[in-house]
Design a protein around this motif. Structure first.
Motif, PDB file in Angstrom:
ATOM      1  N   ARG A 328      -6.524   4.663  15.789  1.00 55.72           N
ATOM      2  CA  ARG A 328      -5.355   5.436  16.208  1.00 55.72           C
ATOM      3  C   ARG A 328      -4.824   4.913  17.541  1.00 55.72           C
ATOM      4  N   ALA A 329      -5.725   4.550  18.433  1.00 54.76           N
ATOM      5  CA  ALA A 329      -5.284   4.003  19.720  1.00 54.76           C
ATOM      6  C   ALA A 329      -4.547   2.678  19.518  1.00 54.76           C
ATOM      7  N   TYR A 330      -5.046   1.847  18.610  1.00 52.81           N
ATOM      8  CA  TYR A 330      -4.372   0.583  18.266  1.00 52.81           C
ATOM      9  C   TYR A 330      -2.968   0.860  17.750  1.00 52.81           C
ATOM     10  N   TYR A 331      -2.846   1.842  16.868  1.00 55.88           N
ATOM     11  CA  TYR A 331      -1.535   2.184  16.325  1.00 55.88           C
ATOM     12  C   TYR A 331      -0.612   2.664  17.441  1.00 55.88           C
ATOM     13  N   GLU A 332      -1.110   3.553  18.287  1.00 57.65           N
ATOM     14  CA  GLU A 332      -0.262   4.131  19.325  1.00 57.65           C
ATOM     15  C   GLU A 332       0.101   3.111  20.406  1.00 57.65           C
ATOM     16  N   ARG A 333      -0.754   2.083  20.605  1.00 50.22           N
ATOM     17  CA  ARG A 333      -0.429   1.035  21.580  1.00 50.22           C
ATOM     18  C   ARG A 333       0.806   0.246  21.169  1.00 50.22           C
ATOM     19  N   HIS A 334       0.990   0.086  19.881  1.00 49.86           N
ATOM     20  CA  HIS A 334       2.011  -0.860  19.423  1.00 49.86           C
ATOM     21  C   HIS A 334       3.141  -0.235  18.621  1.00 49.86           C
ATOM     22  N   ALA A 335       2.992   0.987  18.168  1.00 48.15           N
ATOM     23  CA  ALA A 335       4.023   1.598  17.324  1.00 48.15           C
ATOM     24  C   ALA A 335       5.269   1.914  18.145  1.00 48.15           C
ATOM     25  N   GLY A 336       6.412   1.675  17.531  1.00 44.08           N
ATOM     26  CA  GLY A 336       7.675   2.020  18.149  1.00 44.08           C
ATOM     27  C   GLY A 336       8.330   3.171  17.404  1.00 44.08           C
ATOM     28  N   PRO A 337       9.502   3.578  17.859  1.00 46.05           N
ATOM     29  CA  PRO A 337      10.190   4.712  17.209  1.00 46.05           C
ATOM     30  C   PRO A 337      10.478   4.475  15.729  1.00 46.05           C
ATOM     31  N   ASP A 338      10.665   3.210  15.335  1.00 41.26           N
ATOM     32  CA  ASP A 338      11.018   2.906  13.946  1.00 41.26           C
ATOM     33  C   ASP A 338       9.825   2.448  13.111  1.00 41.26           C
ATOM     34  N   SER A 339       8.628   2.475  13.691  1.00 42.83           N
ATOM     35  CA  SER A 339       7.449   2.003  12.947  1.00 42.83           C
ATOM     36  C   SER A 339       7.111   2.955  11.810  1.00 42.83           C
ATOM     37  N   PRO A 340       6.638   2.423  10.690  1.00 47.23           N
ATOM     38  CA  PRO A 340       6.145   3.309   9.630  1.00 47.23           C
ATOM     39  C   PRO A 340       5.010   4.166  10.164  1.00 47.23           C
ATOM     40  N   ARG A 341       4.824   5.331   9.567  1.00 45.07           N
ATOM     41  CA  ARG A 341       3.746   6.209  10.008  1.00 45.07           C
ATOM     42  C   ARG A 341       2.391   5.542   9.756  1.00 45.07           C
ATOM     43  N   MET A 342       1.394   5.958  10.500  1.00 46.63           N
ATOM     44  CA  MET A 342       0.054   5.406  10.334  1.00 46.63           C
ATOM     45  C   MET A 342      -0.458   5.712   8.924  1.00 46.63           C
ATOM     46  N   ARG A 343      -0.965   4.696   8.243  1.00 47.55           N
ATOM     47  CA  ARG A 343      -1.337   4.859   6.838  1.00 47.55           C
ATOM     48  C   ARG A 343      -2.734   5.421   6.649  1.00 47.55           C
ATOM     49  N   GLY A 344      -3.514   5.478   7.672  1.00 51.13           N
ATOM     50  CA  GLY A 344      -4.890   5.947   7.545  1.00 51.13           C
ATOM     51  C   GLY A 344      -5.771   5.180   8.504  1.00 51.13           C
ATOM     52  N   ALA A 345      -6.800   5.840   9.007  1.00 48.00           N
ATOM     53  CA  ALA A 345      -7.620   5.251  10.061  1.00 48.00           C
ATOM     54  C   ALA A 345      -9.015   4.866   9.593  1.00 48.00           C
ATOM     55  N   ASP A 346      -9.241   4.844   8.282  1.00 46.49           N
ATOM     56  CA  ASP A 346     -10.563   4.485   7.768  1.00 46.49           C
ATOM     57  C   ASP A 346     -10.673   2.977   7.551  1.00 46.49           C
ATOM     58  N   PRO A 347     -11.875   2.430   7.651  1.00 46.31           N
ATOM     59  CA  PRO A 347     -12.039   0.982   7.451  1.00 46.31           C
ATOM     60  C   PRO A 347     -11.878   0.598   5.986  1.00 46.31           C
ATOM     61  N   ALA A 348     -11.387  -0.618   5.759  1.00 45.58           N
ATOM     62  CA  ALA A 348     -11.345  -1.188   4.411  1.00 45.58           C
ATOM     63  C   ALA A 348     -12.568  -2.053   4.144  1.00 45.58           C
ATOM     64  N   ILE A 349     -13.207  -2.532   5.222  1.00 50.23           N
ATOM     65  CA  ILE A 349     -14.385  -3.403   5.117  1.00 50.23           C
ATOM     66  C   ILE A 349     -15.505  -2.795   5.950  1.00 50.23           C
ATOM     67  N   VAL A 350     -16.691  -2.679   5.354  1.00 52.44           N
ATOM     68  CA  VAL A 350     -17.876  -2.189   6.068  1.00 52.44           C
ATOM     69  C   VAL A 350     -18.985  -3.211   5.871  1.00 52.44           C
ATOM     70  N   LEU A 351     -19.508  -3.734   6.972  1.00 56.92           N
ATOM     71  CA  LEU A 351     -20.549  -4.764   6.942  1.00 56.92           C
ATOM     72  C   LEU A 351     -21.893  -4.139   7.310  1.00 56.92           C
ATOM     73  N   ILE A 352     -22.904  -4.416   6.475  1.00 63.78           N
ATOM     74  CA  ILE A 352     -24.240  -3.855   6.674  1.00 63.78           C
ATOM     75  C   ILE A 352     -25.242  -5.000   6.764  1.00 63.78           C
ATOM     76  N   PRO A 353     -25.815  -5.279   7.947  1.00 67.80           N
ATOM     77  CA  PRO A 353     -26.791  -6.361   8.061  1.00 67.80           C
ATOM     78  C   PRO A 353     -27.939  -6.208   7.079  1.00 67.80           C
ATOM     79  N   GLY A 354     -28.327  -7.326   6.478  1.00 66.33           N
ATOM     80  CA  GLY A 354     -29.439  -7.338   5.531  1.00 66.33           C
ATOM     81  C   GLY A 354     -29.082  -6.864   4.150  1.00 66.33           C
TER      82      GLY A 354
END
Length: 681
Positions: A328-354
């Protein structure tokens, strides 16, 4: 009659297939190819220069002629004089529509200008791992010169669009000796006077970069293997992956339900075992095609493979909370008045060692492709770190791509999701009869289906019929065996990372008078249907409660659950047991959002595995009729005088699970064409 494709278009499709069939050349749906040629204008009769180019959203490896956009070159090149500048270059995409020839074919992509403005008959724009490794290296321009001399020119990062097309056209004009260019942070573009020359130049750039990285690269660019982060042995690794899958899916689905894909390939396991994986993963992917599908960066579990399951799950939840705050902070750092709304804050990739990598999307194919793109990203990181330092494009540029209005418009054009989209179903006894019909209906409504059956051949055949591993997978299971049920659910979790909908359909039928019914008959009937349904439902409840997405359990019971008839005490008593399991589990599992309902069919003769297995002959003998008259006999005794088919039972399952009965649990739906004696009271 439709005219045959132009020779230039036919050659382009063939070249695209060759390039797209090798993952070393480009990723799925990545890159585009074009060809220019002369055709007769059907209006004026004059020769007209045309360009055929892969349209928006297509895939090179499977491209058909219908996937090409066809544009008039005179009009396309005239757009250069109307170009309003880089701040308004997105407007040029709509202008491409005024350059289309005839029906125009597919929708032109953002890269159309690159192909049309470059003065070459044939152009390839590709995303090979080797080329992107140079494009994303800290000193990529210097390395490109070392690798290719002056035959391949460096083009600094610029977002795909009309200006990039102008840039590449200028580079080619200024460097007549060049066969292509490396696009900083992006990929490669090659050209040629013939289709063969263009393909040859593309492959020359890709293979030369591969050799350069291999010969110049340092060993172990990801650093040493961390103690405790080594890959677990395969059986333990897959067991741990299955145990983690519903918990990880719950995190990835906090905003909206997702389907998952699991990858424990060597390239993934090696990356997450190395000392630098955390630093590199935090930098995110770079090529626009990558992070559009993988999001700006993955979620990485920072515990060794030796950590307990409970500790891993608890830590993943903590990391997920932090990931959402950071996104959300990443979105708010760069979003402007005309930016599409945030689509969701969940990861698409999850890495698990081993263990490996989980990737998520709106369907199985999207999830799988997201994982494939992250593998591409790992390869890019390895190449860049081997010869330099991985330096992806700035975060602000990543945001401009991820929340590009043109991408948002593409999302808006997508069709509405099907009723069972993102849902994963496991159907027992799905290799034939009613179970097969249920599996077919659930897939048709958008679900992924695990086809579970004692007969392995039947299960495989049905899964293939339903579309293969992106839609359905087969598992062999004896529902009387706890270990086999556990294994079946593990396979479901490894295939789709969850289970949302379970149909208890497996069964047999023993039709005998009381005095001829043996204790073995009784035990077998109850083991398969009463005990089997209990075991399957118990395992389903474990998964569904872990993934926190609710769920559905449906029992295919029978009219005989409430109707007293002759010569089937074992079967009817078992069906009554199943019917009461529905009531008991509906009461117990409701607090977890899990709904439990039943379907009571009767007289399903045609297409029924049970009737074909001897039950039909036994029931016909009981009623004193020929077996081939049984369907008609059952129909005549119903109120509606209609024969019940497997598809009617499947329709009832969909009615219970397809979204309209969201507040219904503990219900039994009769599918018997009307048997008054079986009316529920």
């Amino acid at each position: 009659m439709a005219s045959s494709p132009h020779p230039a278009a036919k050659a382009l499709v063939a070249r695209s297939h060759r390039l797209g069939s090798d993952p070393r050349n480009t990723n799925y749906a990545g890159g585009n190819t074009s060809a220019k040629g002369v055709a007769t204008d059907p209006v004026t009769g004059a020769d007209t220069e045309l360009m055929w180019v892969k349209g928006s959203g297509g895939d090179l490896g499977t491209l058909a002629a219908s996937g090409l956009a066809v544009l008039r070159l005179d009009r396309l090149r005239a757009l250069a004089a109307r170009y309003p500048g880089v701040e308004r270059e997105d407007e040029m995409v709509a202008a491409f529509d005024y350059c289309l020839h005839g029906g125009g074919g597919a929708a032109p992509s953002i890269d159309t200008a690159m192909h049309g403005l470059v003065d070459a008959a044939h152009v390839d724009h590709l995303h090979p791992d080797s080329g992107i490794a140079l494009a994303c290296a800290a000193d990529g321009e210097k390395l490109t010169a070392e690798c290719f001399g002056d035959s391949v020119v460096w083009v600094p990062w610029r977002r795909p669009g009309f200006q990039l097309g102008l840039d590449i056209a200028a580079v080619k004009e200024a460097n007549p000796q060049a066969v292509g260019c490396v696009l900083g942070g992006h990929g490669i573009t090659a050209w040629g006077d013939t289709s063969e020359e263009c393909e040859r130049n593309s492959l020359h750039i890709i293979r030369t970069a591969e050799v350069f990285l291999a010969e110049r690269g340092r060993p172990d660019p990801f650093g040493p293997v961390l103690d405790g982060y080594e890959p677990l042995p395969e059986p333990r690794r897959r067991e741990r992956a299955a145990a983690l899958a519903p918990h990880v899916r719950a995190l990835a689905s906090a905003d909206r339900p997702q389907v998952g894909h699991f990858d424990d390939s060597e390239v993934v396991l090696d990356f997450v075992s190395r000392a630098e994986h955390g630093r590199l993963a935090a930098l995110g992917t770079s090529c626009p095609d990558h992070f559009l599908r993988t999001k700006v960066r993955p979620l990485v579990l920072d515990l060794p493979a030796t950590a307990s399951l409970d500790d891993s799950v608890a830590r993943l939840k903590e990391l997920h909370t932090a990931y959402r705050v950071e996104y959300r902070a990443y979105y708010e750092r760069h979003a402007g008045p005309d930016s599409p709304r945030m689509r969701g804050a969940d990861p698409a990739i999850v890495l698990i060692p081993g263990v490996g990598m989980f990737s998520f999307g709106k369907d199985k194919q999207t999830a799988r492709v997201a994982g494939e793109f992250y593998v591409n990203a790992i390869n890019v990181m390895r190449g860049a770190e081997a010869v330099s330092r991985y330096a992806p494009i700035d975060e602000s540029e990543k945001f401009r791509i991820e929340y590009w209005e043109l991408e948002e418009a593409k999302l808006r054009r997508m069709p509405e999701p099907q009723p069972l989209a993102t849902r994963v179903a496991l159907v027992t006894g799905a290799g034939s009869g009613i179970g097969r019909a249920i599996a077919r209906r659930l897939v048709a409504e958008g679900a992924c289906v695990v086809v579970a059956d004692l007969n392995a051949g039947n299960a495989v055949a049905v899964a293939e019929e339903l579309g293969g591993p992106d839609r359905a997978v087969a598992v062999t299971v004896d529902v009387t065996d706890e270990a086999q049920i556990t294994a079946a659910f593990q396979e479901a979790l490894l295939a789709f990372c969850g289970v949302d909908l379970v149909v208890n359909n497996a069964g047999i039928s023993i039709s005998k008078p009381l005095l001829e019914t043996t204790a073995r008959d009784w035990d077998l009937q109850h083991d398969i249907m009463a005990r089997g349904s209990f075991l399957v439902s118990r395992e389903a409840a474990r998964v569904m409660t872990a993934q926190q997405l609710g769920g559905d359990i449906v029992y295919i019971a029978s009219k005989n659950a409430v109707f007293a008839g002759p010569n089937n005490i074992a079967y009817s008593a078992t069906k009554a047991d199943q019917a009461h399991q529905v009531r008991l589990l509906a009461a117990e599992l409701g607090e977890h959002g899990i709904r439990v309902n039943g379907v009571n069919p009767d007289g399903v003769v045609r297409g029924s595995g049970i009737f074909a297995g001897g039950w039909g002959a036994q029931r016909a003998a009981t009623y004193g009729i020929e077996e081939d008259e049984l369907g008609e006999f059952y129909a005549r005794r119903t109120i509606l005088k209609r024969e019940v088919l497997p598809e009617h039972v499947a329709a009832a399952v969909f009615a219970l699970t397809g979204g309209d009965l969201t507040h219904t649990t503990g219900l039994h739906i009769p599918v018997d064409a009307g048997v008054a004696a079986a009316f529920l009271r």
